[in-house]
Design a protein around this motif. Structure first.
Motif, PDB file in Angstrom:
ATOM      1  N   LEU A 175       0.897  -1.430  -0.118  1.00 29.82           N
ATOM      2  CA  LEU A 175      -0.120   0.046  -0.049  1.00 29.82           C
ATOM      3  C   LEU A 175       0.998   1.436   0.156  1.00 29.82           C
ATOM      4  O   LEU A 175       2.003   1.391   0.510  1.00 29.82           O
ATOM      5  CB  LEU A 175      -1.000   0.058   1.393  1.00 29.82           C
ATOM      6  CG  LEU A 175      -1.838  -1.225   1.369  1.00 29.82           C
ATOM      7  CD1 LEU A 175      -2.575  -1.218   2.539  1.00 29.82           C
ATOM      8  CD2 LEU A 175      -2.899  -1.156   0.347  1.00 29.82           C
ATOM      9  N   SER A 176       0.486   2.312  -0.569  1.00 30.75           N
ATOM     10  CA  SER A 176       1.247   3.494  -0.741  1.00 30.75           C
ATOM     11  C   SER A 176       1.189   4.176   0.431  1.00 30.75           C
ATOM     12  O   SER A 176       0.321   4.218   1.103  1.00 30.75           O
ATOM     13  CB  SER A 176       0.867   4.479  -1.914  1.00 30.75           C
ATOM     14  OG  SER A 176      -0.450   4.772  -1.646  1.00 30.75           O
ATOM     15  N   ASP A 177       2.198   4.972   0.649  1.00 32.26           N
ATOM     16  CA  ASP A 177       2.409   5.724   1.779  1.00 32.26           C
ATOM     17  C   ASP A 177       1.193   6.850   1.997  1.00 32.26           C
ATOM     18  O   ASP A 177       0.550   6.888   2.860  1.00 32.26           O
ATOM     19  CB  ASP A 177       3.651   6.800   2.082  1.00 32.26           C
ATOM     20  CG  ASP A 177       4.793   5.893   2.547  1.00 32.26           C
ATOM     21  OD1 ASP A 177       4.498   4.668   2.672  1.00 32.26           O
ATOM     22  OD2 ASP A 177       5.775   6.232   2.643  1.00 32.26           O
ATOM     23  N   LYS A 178       0.728   7.443   0.610  1.00 31.48           N
ATOM     24  CA  LYS A 178      -0.318   8.348   0.471  1.00 31.48           C
ATOM     25  C   LYS A 178      -1.641   7.475   0.933  1.00 31.48           C
ATOM     26  O   LYS A 178      -2.393   8.106   1.706  1.00 31.48           O
ATOM     27  CB  LYS A 178      -0.565   8.603  -0.683  1.00 31.48           C
ATOM     28  CG  LYS A 178      -1.199   9.844  -1.079  1.00 31.48           C
ATOM     29  CD  LYS A 178      -1.029  10.457  -2.373  1.00 31.48           C
ATOM     30  CE  LYS A 178      -2.279  11.124  -2.815  1.00 31.48           C
ATOM     31  NZ  LYS A 178      -2.358  11.487  -4.164  1.00 31.48           N
ATOM     32  N   ALA A 179      -1.756   6.226   0.630  1.00 35.74           N
ATOM     33  CA  ALA A 179      -2.974   5.788   0.927  1.00 35.74           C
ATOM     34  C   ALA A 179      -3.072   5.454   2.464  1.00 35.74           C
ATOM     35  O   ALA A 179      -4.036   5.562   3.077  1.00 35.74           O
ATOM     36  CB  ALA A 179      -3.182   4.222   0.081  1.00 35.74           C
ATOM     37  N   LEU A 180      -1.964   5.149   3.178  1.00 39.63           N
ATOM     38  CA  LEU A 180      -1.859   4.769   4.374  1.00 39.63           C
ATOM     39  C   LEU A 180      -2.183   6.192   5.126  1.00 39.63           C
ATOM     40  O   LEU A 180      -2.774   6.144   6.317  1.00 39.63           O
ATOM     41  CB  LEU A 180      -0.746   4.073   4.953  1.00 39.63           C
ATOM     42  CG  LEU A 180      -0.394   2.685   4.444  1.00 39.63           C
ATOM     43  CD1 LEU A 180       1.174   2.151   4.706  1.00 39.63           C
ATOM     44  CD2 LEU A 180      -1.501   1.805   4.692  1.00 39.63           C
ATOM     45  N   ALA A 181      -1.754   7.083   4.868  1.00 40.71           N
ATOM     46  CA  ALA A 181      -1.734   8.440   5.482  1.00 40.71           C
ATOM     47  C   ALA A 181      -3.424   8.832   5.311  1.00 40.71           C
ATOM     48  O   ALA A 181      -4.125   9.457   6.298  1.00 40.71           O
ATOM     49  CB  ALA A 181      -1.068   9.709   4.680  1.00 40.71           C
ATOM     50  N   ALA A 182      -3.971   8.560   4.368  1.00 43.52           N
ATOM     51  CA  ALA A 182      -5.396   9.075   4.199  1.00 43.52           C
ATOM     52  C   ALA A 182      -6.075   8.086   4.847  1.00 43.52           C
ATOM     53  O   ALA A 182      -7.207   8.573   5.669  1.00 43.52           O
ATOM     54  CB  ALA A 182      -5.850   8.732   2.704  1.00 43.52           C
ATOM     55  N   ALA A 183      -5.828   6.715   5.078  1.00 39.81           N
ATOM     56  CA  ALA A 183      -6.539   5.765   5.982  1.00 39.81           C
ATOM     57  C   ALA A 183      -6.519   6.450   7.514  1.00 39.81           C
ATOM     58  O   ALA A 183      -7.346   6.452   8.034  1.00 39.81           O
ATOM     59  CB  ALA A 183      -6.063   4.417   5.828  1.00 39.81           C
TER      60      ALA A 183
END
Ligand SMILES: Cc1cc2nc3c(=O)[nH]c(=O)nc-3n(C[C@H](O)[C@H](O)[C@H](O)COP(=O)(O)OP(=O)(O)OC[C@H]3O[C@@H](n4cnc5c(N)ncnc54)[C@H](O)[C@@H]3O)c2cc1C
Length: 390
Positions: free
Chosen positions: A305-313
């Motif tokens: 999973l991308s860092d961006k997706a994890l930050a959004a989560a």
């Protein structure tokens, strides 16, 4: 026609304590209730153990159109004062959490204590008869109930609010207040479960699951447990914010409130082969972790999973938004917010400014406490203020 110094309508928490206070000052007091026994809400309160006060009582823990109104009464009769009374009756108590004081034994002890205090003041308590009329003439209030009419120069409205009608709760206080020209702030259910429909209804599948959150509505924020129910959301955190909630408002819940920013990215670095579902279920109930993952739309290992997706989560978990469709209403509300407008009452005595001899106390008044013993403390404090003034 029997004559008293004061007639108190409603033998709940506030009415009983007001009657005892005035009676012990030598006043001749009649306490009337249409229910078959006094203090019914006290008996069911706090899961049968009565959360009778809160050590952290302060005016900012009350909701009212006039946030200053409760200050005077609360400062003149404090949680420590009520605790001293409880101890003088030999009632064992404990602090559960967040300053909330409960009986070790039973709420029946609090009712017995209040009845004992009333007996010390020779209060005439009469239950089980509906009040058919209240009139005011020549400086006297005349109250008809059953086949009797009684009169007194002072009348205290202590009939509470309409929450839990099956316990005998009514909006009688408001009718009476209006009869005497007092205004009423629109009553609404408070400390009440909220309902979910539409997309949020999916969360109802989690019925019975509970977790600690920070629940927010507007500026109000409470860190306590939230509980998913078959109709929506409940638990202390949700009940607390429900008192601030108005139709259309968003309620947010912060899951995992202790996690620092970037915790999911850190987890990815440490354990790239672990799934988000696994990471969440280590800290949240399994069914909730599964539902959140599904709604976040993230599956597979963290490493993929991308860092961006994890930050959004992470951001979504920290401010999960619900727009409740409503509340479970007065049938399930622990208290009623709104009520007799404080603008028409003296904050020192609870007497109506323009109607001499008329008083309003307890939940009937537009002062609503947080969950946790605050509402009883308001009942005691406002009752005391009026009981000393009658
Ligand atoms: C399930 C539940 C649990 C609760 N637990 C807690 C808790 O642990 N701690 C806390 O601080 N607060 C708790 N509360 C809130 C608390 O019970 C109320 O805030 C408090 O009882 C208000 O006191 P009151 O005397 O103003 O009104 P009430 O206690 O409601 O008393 C009003 C009285 O007036 C009578 N009455 C009503 N209409 C009429 C009429 N037309 N004619 C004659 N009599 C009438 C009623 O029968 C009743 O006896 C709880 C409430 C509920 C419903």
């Amino acid at each position: 026609m029997s004559q008293y110094d004061a007639i108190i309508l409603g033998a709940g928490a506030a009415g009983l304590f007001c009657a005892a206070t005035a009676g012990q000052r030598g006043k001749c007091v009649l306490l009337l209730d249409h229910a078959d026994q006094p203090g019914k809400k006290i008996l069911i309160s706090g899961g049968g153990r009565c959360n009778f006060t809160n050590l952290h009582t302060a005016p900012d823990r009350y909701i009212s159109s006039n946030p200053h109104f409760a200050k005077s009464a609360l400062s003149r009769y404090t949680a420590a004062d009520f605790l001293a009374l409880v101890e003088s009756h030999g009632i064992a108590w404990h602090e559960k959490t967040l300053g909330q004081l409960f009986c070790d034994g039973s709420a029946k002890q609090i009712v017995a204590m209040l009845l004992d205090e009333c007996a010390k003041g020779s209060v005439d308590l009469q239950c089980g008869e509906a009040i058919s009329a209240v009139e005011h003439a020549d400086g006297l209030y005349r109250v008809s109930y059953g086949d009797r009419t009684v009169q007194a120069p002072s009348l205290v409205i202590a009939t509470g609010g309409p929450s839990i009608p099956k316990m005998g709760a009514t909006g009688f206080a408001y009718d009476l207040a209006r009869q005497f020209g007092l205004k009423v702030v629109q009553p609404r259910p408070a400390l009440v479960p909220l309902t979910l429909t539409g997309e949020d209804a999916l969360f109802r599948d989690l019925s019975g699951v509970s977790t600690e959150v920070v629940a927010r509505c507007g500026k109000a924020a409470f860190r306590e447990a939230a509980l998913f129910t078959h109709r929506g959301l409940s638990g202390p955190a949700i009940l607390q914010v429900s008192s601030y909630w108005q139709r259309g408002d968003t309620v947010t819940t912060q899951f995992l409130p202790d996690r620092e920013e970037g915790w999911l990215k850190a987890a990815k670095r440490e354990r790239p082969k672990t799934s988000l579902r696994k990471v969440l279920s280590e800290a949240l109930p399994d069914r909730l972790a599964e539902a959140l993952c599904e709604r976040l739309g993230l599956s597979g290992d963290l490493g993929n999973l991308s860092d961006k997706a994890l930050a959004a989560a992470e951001a979504k978990l920290a401010r999960w938004s619900f727009v409740p469709s409503g509340s479970e209403g007065f049938a399930k509300a622990e208290v009623t917010a709104g009520g007799i407008d404080t603008a028409g009452l003296s904050s020192k005595t609870m007497e109506a400014r323009k109607v001499p001899g008329l008083y309003a106390i307890g939940e009937a008044v537009d002062v609503t406490g947080w969950l946790g013993g605050y509402n009883f403390q308001w009942a005691w404090a406002s009752a005391r203020a009026a009981g000393l003034a009658i």
